[in-house]
Design a protein around this motif. Structure first.
Motif, PDB file in Angstrom:
ATOM      1  N   PRO A  88       0.818  -1.209   0.000  1.00  0.00           N
ATOM      2  CA  PRO A  88       0.000   0.000   0.000  1.00  0.00           C
ATOM      3  C   PRO A  88       0.859   1.270   0.000  1.00  0.00           C
ATOM      4  O   PRO A  88       1.488   1.602   0.991  1.00  0.00           O
ATOM      5  CB  PRO A  88      -0.806  -0.123   1.289  1.00  0.00           C
ATOM      6  CG  PRO A  88       0.000  -1.023   2.169  1.00  0.00           C
ATOM      7  CD  PRO A  88       0.795  -1.905   1.267  1.00  0.00           C
ATOM      8  N   ASP A 117      -2.302  10.591   0.432  1.00  0.00           N
ATOM      9  CA  ASP A 117      -3.672  10.533  -0.056  1.00  0.00           C
ATOM     10  C   ASP A 117      -4.416   9.336   0.537  1.00  0.00           C
ATOM     11  O   ASP A 117      -5.243   8.705  -0.106  1.00  0.00           O
ATOM     12  CB  ASP A 117      -3.719  10.510  -1.581  1.00  0.00           C
ATOM     13  CG  ASP A 117      -2.865   9.407  -2.178  1.00  0.00           C
ATOM     14  OD1 ASP A 117      -2.419   8.515  -1.442  1.00  0.00           O
ATOM     15  OD2 ASP A 117      -2.646   9.437  -3.397  1.00  0.00           O
ATOM     16  N   ASP A 118      -4.097   9.044   1.777  1.00  0.00           N
ATOM     17  CA  ASP A 118      -4.671   7.901   2.484  1.00  0.00           C
ATOM     18  C   ASP A 118      -5.070   8.349   3.884  1.00  0.00           C
ATOM     19  O   ASP A 118      -4.255   8.930   4.602  1.00  0.00           O
ATOM     20  CB  ASP A 118      -3.617   6.784   2.552  1.00  0.00           C
ATOM     21  CG  ASP A 118      -4.050   5.622   3.400  1.00  0.00           C
ATOM     22  OD1 ASP A 118      -4.766   4.746   2.883  1.00  0.00           O
ATOM     23  OD2 ASP A 118      -3.671   5.594   4.597  1.00  0.00           O
ATOM     24  N   ASP A 119      -6.319   8.092   4.265  1.00  0.00           N
ATOM     25  CA  ASP A 119      -6.807   8.542   5.576  1.00  0.00           C
ATOM     26  C   ASP A 119      -6.008   7.958   6.732  1.00  0.00           C
ATOM     27  O   ASP A 119      -5.715   8.648   7.699  1.00  0.00           O
ATOM     28  CB  ASP A 119      -8.289   8.187   5.740  1.00  0.00           C
ATOM     29  CG  ASP A 119      -9.172   9.009   4.813  1.00  0.00           C
ATOM     30  OD1 ASP A 119      -8.792  10.147   4.484  1.00  0.00           O
ATOM     31  OD2 ASP A 119     -10.235   8.502   4.412  1.00  0.00           O
ATOM     32  N   GLU A 120      -5.642   6.664   6.641  1.00  0.00           N
ATOM     33  CA  GLU A 120      -4.868   6.046   7.733  1.00  0.00           C
ATOM     34  C   GLU A 120      -3.516   6.729   7.887  1.00  0.00           C
ATOM     35  O   GLU A 120      -3.082   7.020   9.005  1.00  0.00           O
ATOM     36  CB  GLU A 120      -4.667   4.552   7.482  1.00  0.00           C
ATOM     37  CG  GLU A 120      -3.857   3.884   8.576  1.00  0.00           C
ATOM     38  CD  GLU A 120      -3.469   2.438   8.278  1.00  0.00           C
ATOM     39  OE1 GLU A 120      -2.877   1.816   9.181  1.00  0.00           O
ATOM     40  OE2 GLU A 120      -3.742   1.942   7.176  1.00  0.00           O
ATOM     41  N   VAL A 170       0.868   5.119   0.128  1.00  0.00           N
ATOM     42  CA  VAL A 170      -0.093   6.098   0.638  1.00  0.00           C
ATOM     43  C   VAL A 170       0.216   7.528   0.197  1.00  0.00           C
ATOM     44  O   VAL A 170      -0.465   8.453   0.600  1.00  0.00           O
ATOM     45  CB  VAL A 170      -0.212   6.025   2.185  1.00  0.00           C
ATOM     46  CG1 VAL A 170      -0.681   4.648   2.617  1.00  0.00           C
ATOM     47  CG2 VAL A 170       1.103   6.392   2.857  1.00  0.00           C
TER      48      VAL A 170
END
Length: 144
Positions: free
Chosen positions: A64, A88-91, A66
């Motif tokens: 992944p 660009d990943d909420d986590e 991110v």
């Protein structure tokens, strides 16, 4: 359909010159080597935790990513290198808001023999290298 995360630009300290200690060796990283290394940072992937395997065109499909690094620059007043990157990943954004930091991953191309820096012996000196990724990592107690 889930809404896509909106990219967030983040700027964080990520590197400084000096001795870098690994389990099997200590490497001297000079300002000159960091100046050259920074030229390889644009576009490298941002991942959560170091993947433990080299990132290449095949392995990156399975991990992944991110975000991406937009820029590395040096702040002379703080004697620190900063990474500017888009997540660009909420986590990933949430981890950074919760106190996580970043860690650079680089691979050396050329080294010079060891010596002593501030009375601390080192095994070799980095001459040239390339950045591979920037990892979002939990800060250790000694770096908080």
């Amino acid at each position: 359909m889930a809404e896509m995360a909106v990219g967030k630009t983040i700027r964080m300290p990520c590197m400084r010159r000096g001795l870098v200690s690994y389990p099997d060796e200590t490497i001297l990283v000079t300002q000159n080597s960091l100046d050259e290394l920074a030229k390889t940072a644009y576009g490298i992937p941002v991942v959560i935790e170091h993947p433990g395997i080299p990132i290449d065109s095949e392995s990156i499909k399975e991990m992944p990513v991110v975000g991406r690094v937009a820029k590395f620059d040096y702040n002379a007043d703080e004697d620190l290198w900063y990474a500017e990157f888009v997540v660009d990943d909420d986590e990933g954004v949430q981890l950074l808001k919760n106190g996580y930091g970043v860690s650079t991953a680089w691979y050396g191309n050329e080294y010079k023999s060891g010596g002593t820096y501030n009375n601390v012996p080192y095994d070799r000196e980095l001459l040239t290298a390339r950045y591979e990724h920037l990892a979002i990592v939990k800060r250790s107690e000694e770096h908080t």
